[in-house]
Design a protein around this motif. Structure first.
Motif, PDB file in Angstrom:
ATOM      1  N   GLY B  88       0.789  -1.222   0.000  1.00  0.00           N
ATOM      2  CA  GLY B  88       0.000   0.000   0.000  1.00  0.00           C
ATOM      3  C   GLY B  88       0.821   1.272   0.000  1.00  0.00           C
ATOM      4  O   GLY B  88       0.264   2.367  -0.108  1.00  0.00           O
ATOM      5  N   ARG B  89       2.145   1.124   0.156  1.00  0.00           N
ATOM      6  CA  ARG B  89       2.956   2.333   0.156  1.00  0.00           C
ATOM      7  C   ARG B  89       2.970   2.912  -1.255  1.00  0.00           C
ATOM      8  O   ARG B  89       3.198   2.219  -2.242  1.00  0.00           O
ATOM      9  N   LYS B  90       2.746   4.234  -1.312  1.00  0.00           N
ATOM     10  CA  LYS B  90       2.670   4.880  -2.617  1.00  0.00           C
ATOM     11  C   LYS B  90       4.060   4.991  -3.222  1.00  0.00           C
ATOM     12  O   LYS B  90       5.061   4.963  -2.531  1.00  0.00           O
ATOM     13  N   GLU B  91       4.089   5.125  -4.544  1.00  0.00           N
ATOM     14  CA  GLU B  91       5.369   5.373  -5.206  1.00  0.00           C
ATOM     15  C   GLU B  91       5.925   6.709  -4.714  1.00  0.00           C
ATOM     16  O   GLU B  91       5.163   7.648  -4.481  1.00  0.00           O
ATOM     17  N   PRO B  92       7.236   6.801  -4.536  1.00  0.00           N
ATOM     18  CA  PRO B  92       7.803   8.044  -3.981  1.00  0.00           C
ATOM     19  C   PRO B  92       7.838   9.172  -4.996  1.00  0.00           C
ATOM     20  O   PRO B  92       7.921   8.941  -6.201  1.00  0.00           O
ATOM     21  N   LYS B  93       7.794  10.375  -4.478  1.00  0.00           N
ATOM     22  CA  LYS B  93       7.965  11.538  -5.347  1.00  0.00           C
ATOM     23  C   LYS B  93       9.404  11.552  -5.854  1.00  0.00           C
ATOM     24  O   LYS B  93      10.336  11.271  -5.113  1.00  0.00           O
ATOM     25  N   GLN B  94       9.530  11.885  -7.120  1.00  0.00           N
ATOM     26  CA  GLN B  94      10.855  11.808  -7.755  1.00  0.00           C
ATOM     27  C   GLN B  94      11.618  13.111  -7.552  1.00  0.00           C
ATOM     28  O   GLN B  94      11.753  13.913  -8.460  1.00  0.00           O
TER      29      GLN B  94
END
Lengths: 675, 362, 205
Positions: B88-94
């Motif tokens: 469930g962890r969202k993809e990180p901001k780049q």
């Protein structure tokens, strides 16, 4: 018609054609095969160095140890250092550089493939030459000089000291003069060390030229300097460090050889020489050497952390420039190894300040790695564990390093186990953890399989514990006054318990390395197939199939950005979060297929016998110089020179890679295409 | 894309137990309190102004490092736990970097280092030049023992034990006869090399009488690890008495005594090739006094006034004085590898006579 | 094989040179930058020991400056002939190129002869050998290593001359070789100018 068949048969200088088997390895100029050979050779020497370390630790497990003789102990700590520095960490970096550099910049090989093979063979010959000392050398007591008469007085050694291991070089890797000079280290051990290091230096110099040209000249279209992976950047800095530091140690080692074999007295105080000059020359090489050892690992970690954080490297440019800055400053701090030598207070203050400044770019790197992890989506695969282990342990080595810049404080710490603890945190906790991160990470590129994760994690944790148990107590021991290079310590010194802990730790490290070897051997055959992109990677070496085809890239890649492969797979949403492109999976399948089936003829450099032949000449010259007073020594020098020059001539007369002459052999596995 | 499997679950594969190795490490580190007996070579017990000056420089740096250590390791641990890939962890901001942050973590270390630099440079200049009223003692390094000469006190020559008065700066003026050595008495100051053909200086001073251990710190060959030293700090009166005693020539023992027999061994077995004994003029053996500059072993005139010998290696906790001396004389190269003192093939009787004579040289 | 493939072949394995400098030429530049440090260390070593006093004869007392000036001039001229040879080849004037190439090699040989003469004189007349003192050792180590570099250069020049003689011309590839040897040769020459200035002129007593 294959290229092999098209080669003109008239010349005796036919280029070898084997692509598998023994001769294919002897004659290969393929950067990948050379890289693999570097890797296995380096790892073999790592085991040698590790066994030496274990013997040292057994001797030090308790006060007044009598497991080893003093001669054996001195020989082992010297050989351990020489082995780990010159025969393991440096060639391990060369292994990564060889295998990966062309893949990372999108090239089919290095600029000078045959010279690349030459580097490897010279390195191997140098290592074998160095270790061959064991067959020729016995431990020897020093010769003292009576000032008034100039006569020499021999020290005495009990016959029980005449053991095999005692004959290894025993002057310390730093070969401080005049202790490692002709009077105080008679016998052949130091001659082998000095000439062996000279040969290894030739190998490194050739590779540094080769890799600088490769990086500058062979980048794929669009691969601008600031789009290169950080690993390539760090190796570029390393190549320049080698380029500028090796000639200095070459001169210094020549002077040692002249002192020892030809009667000069460059460093022999008794005849007007200056022993401090040796220290300046040695550390002018020796300190850049420290960065030569650590920067490749920093490069590896800079590749691994972004992949497993699913974020681009934080502060790419800052990390690149910090690496270059470290390399540059690395030439200006050598005298911090000599704060106790009595150099002027002005020099001490200046070098102290210069040393402090190195902490700044080092800190920048650490913070940027942290910044990369920050807010990421961290997957703790084995390579990531080793990379994070690197960062955490390198911080410790860096902090203890700052204490050396506090000059008066260094007067207390220098030459104690505090230093031993410090540089093992840098070189083991740093460089070696980095190397393991790289081995786990790029293993699929060599084998097409992934290493076993369970064993990998077991390896990491056992090594992590063993490492800290071994080297953390050394800081304490050093502050308690345990001097370096000490064969024995007195029971009154109360150093037994922590030394025992360190010894136990060393054996735990050995266990970890065994687990790694089992994992490697098992995974090579039985590991899970990796496919093209096992880690969801970012850089272009992962756009080609695993294991890497002989020709690397089926068609010349074109690079559009930093982390080019990632951007082929992912776009970003409004929040700046990556979104996998719908065609990404198809892309991976397509890349795998296209990578295996080149559509155009691919020209690869031909294998050659001559690098191997040339490399044989150097150890021959080495043996000849050592026994130069004998007739056969002189003959050997001549034969060695002839072998090298003959190899060079053959090299020059091999069929040329000119149009209408010879087109080299085509990529292996590729359908034969008529020319 | 293939995700590697990690199915086998070890205790440390689960979330909380992952702390286990760290806990073990922490336990190991805290347990150092139970052997917190300082070595006689510890740098933590400075006994004079110079060592104290260094000590005063060490601790601020150490604590700064400790703070940085916990901040950075804390940040690493936080990142490891907070940003783990969980379901469930969202993809990180780049994020690609942050100029303000880069400047911050460039400037802050620079400032810290600048603060540390000032006292460092001051201490360097203060500690590298001897005071005007310092007492000069020459320290000469040999493989593998230290020799001390007192030029201000008639050139008294002694070895292994550096005798010096309390509260008096000593300017150790040092050189080496053979290879590089490094003179170090941690309680009194840091280290300084002894370089053949050159002279280096080291300031030494102790506040209290006592015995302080020293060690050669630069690798100097086979028996480097056995090249040790002692500083014997005494009161001013004791020092004067010591000087007076050391200025006396050696006495020739009465004929027929074991001491006399021992002297005969000394004179006839080749010991005089390296060892000097200063007998009184006209004593009959006064020609034993050697000219300075020939190959040199320790001066034995007042051998027994020193409680250690063989480079301050013997005796030790393991072995008593007489026993150690017997072992040493029986086969020096076995006790001290590479020793310039050869195995003279002495009989048991010769050794005991020699010991009797040596012990009479107080 | 199509023509385009041939073009790729010439262009070294189908890779382009990102810098536009041919690999081997760039390699030579990189190598020579390392050589600067090599001679830098040797010259520093001489500067350290050359000025010190020893009981025995030191180089600065026995330099024959007029003679060394002459041999330095010879080496300097060889750089000029090297340029002329390169220039001639660029115009494809094979005969001229070969002549100047020979002249360069010959001048280099004369320089080496001068060095042999100088060493012989120092050893025979003044008794200053390699082992006399650190100053003499440093002198021989420095000038000896330079001599070895010159000798290697002379060998390469003669090899090129031989190739040119046998084949009647220097191909494009050999032309690059000529350029590389030229680079090396100029480097050796520049180093000699530094040595002559620092080691001979400025330290002669």
């Amino acid at each position: 018609m294959t290229a092999t068949a098209s080669r003109p048969a008239a010349t005796i200088f036919r280029r070898p054609a084997a692509t598998t088997g023994f001769w294919s390895w002897i004659t290969t100029v393929d950067h990948k095969k050379i890289g693999v050979m570097y890797g296995y050779t380096a790892f073999t020497f790592f085991l040698f160095g590790g066994i030496e370390a274990l013997l040292i630790r057994v001797q030090l497990a308790g006060p007044n140890g009598d497991f080893l003789t003093a001669a054996e102990y001195n020989a082992l700590f010297t050989t351990h250092a020489v082995t780990m520095v010159f025969l393991f960490v440096m060639p391990a970096a060369a292994a990564f550089m060889n295998y990966l550099l062309p893949l990372m910049i999108g090239a089919r090989d290095v600029a000078f493939p045959r010279m690349n093979a030459l580097s490897f063979w010279i390195f191997l010959m140098g290592g074998l030459f160095l270790y061959s000392v064991i067959f020729f050398s016995d431990p020897q007591a020093p010769l003292g000089i009576a000032d008034a008469t100039g006569t020499t007085v021999a020290g005495n050694l009990d016959p029980s000291y005449n053991t095999l291991l005692g004959g290894l070089p025993d002057g310390g890797w730093f070969l401080y003069q005049p202790n490692a000079g002709p009077s105080y280290s008679p016998g052949l051990a130091i001659d082998f060390a000095a000439l062996g290091l000279q040969i290894l230096g030739v190998a490194s110099l050739i590779s540094s030229v080769n890799f600088i040209v490769t990086i500058f000249n062979m980048r794929a279209q669009g691969m601008r300097l600031l789009r290169m992976p950080v690993f390539v950047w760090m190796m570029l800095v390393v190549a320049f460090l080698l380029l500028f530091s090796l000639p200095i140690i070459a001169i210094a080692l020549f002077m040692v050889t002249f002192d020892r074999s030809f009667g000069t007295s460059f460093f022999q105080a008794a005849s007007g020489g200056d022993p401090i000059l040796w220290q300046h020359l040695f550390w002018l090489f020796g300190h850049p050497e420290v960065y030569i050892l650590i920067l490749p690992a920093m490069g590896i970690v800079s590749e691994v952390i972004p992949v497993f954080s699913r974020k681009p490297l934080f502060g790419y440019a800052a990390i690149v420039f910090a690496g270059a800055g470290i390399g540059f400053l690395g030439f200006g701090v050598w005298a911090h190894h000599m704060f106790a030598s009595g150099i002027t207070p002005v020099a001490q203050a200046a070098f102290g300040l210069a040393t402090m400044t190195i902490a700044i770019p080092t800190g920048i790197k650490i913070f940027n790695w942290l910044g990369t992890m920050w807010g990421g989506k961290l997957r703790f695969t084995t390579p990531m564990l080793f990379a994070v282990g690197f960062v955490s342990q390198f911080v410790i080595g860096g902090l203890s390093g700052v204490t050396h810049a506090i000059v008066p404080s260094d007067w207390q710490q220098t030459d104690t186990y505090w230093i031993v603890g410090h540089f093992h945190y840098v070189l083991f906790g740093g460089a070696i953890f980095g190397i393991f991160a790289g081995l786990y990470y790029w293993f699929p590129k060599i084998t097409g399989r992934v290493m076993n994760e369970t064993l990998g994690k077991l390896h990491f944790w056992i090594q992590f514990i063993g490492f800290n148990l071994t080297f953390a107590p050394m800081h304490w021991l050093g502050l308690q006054g345990m001097v370096r290079r000490t064969w024995r310590y007195a029971p009154e010194m109360n150093m037994g318990p922590w030394n025992l802990a360190a010894t136990v730790g060393a054996f735990i490290i050995a266990l970890a390395v065994l687990i790694f070897m089992v994992n490697w051997i098992w995974s090579r055959r039985k590991g899970q197939p990796s496919g093209l992109d096992p880690w969801d990677a970012r850089t272009i070496e992962w756009t080609i199939p695993n294991p890497t085809p002989e020709y690397n890239f089926a068609s010349n890649p074109v690079v559009h950005s930093l982390d080019d492969f990632w951007h082929l797979k992912y776009s970003e949403d409004d929040e700046g979060r990556p979104v996998r492109r719908p065609d990404a999976d198809d892309l991976v399948v397509r890349l795998d297929h296209e990578g295996r089936n080149p559509t155009e003829p691919i020209h690869l450099p031909n294998p050659s016998y001559f690098p191997f032949i040339m490399s044989l000449g150097l150890p021959m010259i080495g043996y000849g110089v050592i026994w130069h007073t004998a007739l056969w020594g002189k003959i050997l020098i001549g034969l060695g020179a002839l072998t090298t020059i003959g190899g060079l001539l053959g090299w020059g007369m091999e069929p040329l890679e000119e149009p209408h002459d010879d087109h080299g052999h085509d990529g292996h596995g590729e359908p034969a295409i008529a020319h | 894309m293939v995700r590697p499997r990690a199915k086998l679950r070890f205790p440390w594969s689960t979330g909380r137990a992952r702390l286990l190795p760290l806990a073990v490490l922490a336990l190991a580190l805290t347990s150092c309190s139970f052997i917190e007996i300082d070595s006689p070579l510890t740098i933590f017990e400075p006994a004079g102004p110079f060592a104290e000056r260094i000590d005063g420089l060490f601790w601020p740096v150490f604590w700064t490092a400790v703070v940085v250590f916990f901040l950075v390791q804390g940040a690493i641990l936080f990142a490891v736990f907070a940003f783990r890939d969980r379901p469930g962890r969202k993809e990180p901001k780049q994020t690609h970097g942050n100029a303000a942050l880069e400047i911050t973590w460039t400037v802050i270390p620079t400032l810290i280092l600048a603060v540390l630099a000032v006292p460092t440079v001051q201490a360097v200049f203060d500690l590298t030049k001897c005071g005007d009223d310092a007492m000069v003692i020459e320290v000469i390094g040999h493989q593998w023992w230290f020799e001390y000469v007192y030029p201000e006190h008639g050139g008294i020559t002694t070895a292994n034990v550096l005798v010096m008065p309390e509260d008096q700066e000593v300017c150790a003026t040092m050189t080496s006869e053979d290879v590089m050595h490094n003179f170090w008495i941690p309680a009194l100051n840091g280290k300084r090399y002894l370089v053949p053909g050159q002279t280096t200086i080291l300031r030494l001073q102790a506040d209290e009488p006592g015995e302080y251990w020293g060690h050669c710190a630069e690798f100097c060959g086979l028996s480097h690890s056995l090249m040790r030293a002692r500083a014997q700090v005494v009161t001013a009166e004791e020092f004067d008495a010591w000087i007076a005693a050391q200025s006396q020539p050696a006495e020739v023992p009465a004929e027929g005594t074991p001491e006399w027999e021992g002297l005969q061994v000394f004179l006839n077995k080749g010991c005089t090739a390296c060892h000097a004994v200063d007998f009184a003029d006209g004593s009959g053996v006064d020609d034993v006094v050697r000219a300075r500059g020939t190959f040199r072993g320790p001066n034995l005139t007042h051998f027994a006034s020193r409680h250690v010998f063989a480079g301050a290696y013997l005796p030790s906790e393991d072995i008593g004085y007489d026993e150690a001396l017997t072992e040493w004389l029986a086969n020096p190269p076995l006790v001290k590898p590479g020793s310039f003192m050869p195995d003279l093939g002495l009989t048991g009787e010769e050794i005991s006579d020699l010991i009797a004579w040596l012990k009479s040289n107080t | 094989m199509s023509d385009s493939t041939i073009e790729v072949e010439v262009d070294h394995h189908g890779e382009h040179e990102s810098t536009g400098i041919e690999h081997r030429k760039l390699g030579m530049w990189v190598f020579l930058s390392s050589e600067f440090l090599f001679f830098g260390a040797l010259i520093s070593n001489y500067l350290l020991y050359g000025g010190r006093d020893f009981d025995s004869v030191v180089p600065r007392d026995i330099y024959d400056i007029p003679f060394t000036s002459f041999s330095s001039f010879v080496l300097l001229m060889s750089s000029l002939t090297m340029v002329l040879s390169h220039d001639a080849l660029a115009r494809d004037d094979q005969h001229q190129a070969r002549t100047w190439l020979f002249a360069t090699a010959a001048l280099g040989t004369v320089f080496l002869g001068g060095q042999v003469f100088e060493f012989t004189e120092f050893i025979e007349v003044y008794g200053m050998t390699l082992t006399t003192n650190p100053a003499s050792s440093s002198f021989y180590l420095l000038t000896g290593f330079h001599g070895v570099h010159v000798a290697i250069g002379v060998l390469m020049l003669f090899s090129l001359f031989g190739i040119s003689l046998r084949r009647g011309r220097l191909s494009e590839r050999q032309g690059l070789n000529l350029e590389l040897v030229g680079l090396y040769w100029h480097f050796v020459d520049i180093i000699w100018i530094v040595i002559f200035t620092l080691v001979y002129l400025l330290s002669a007593s």
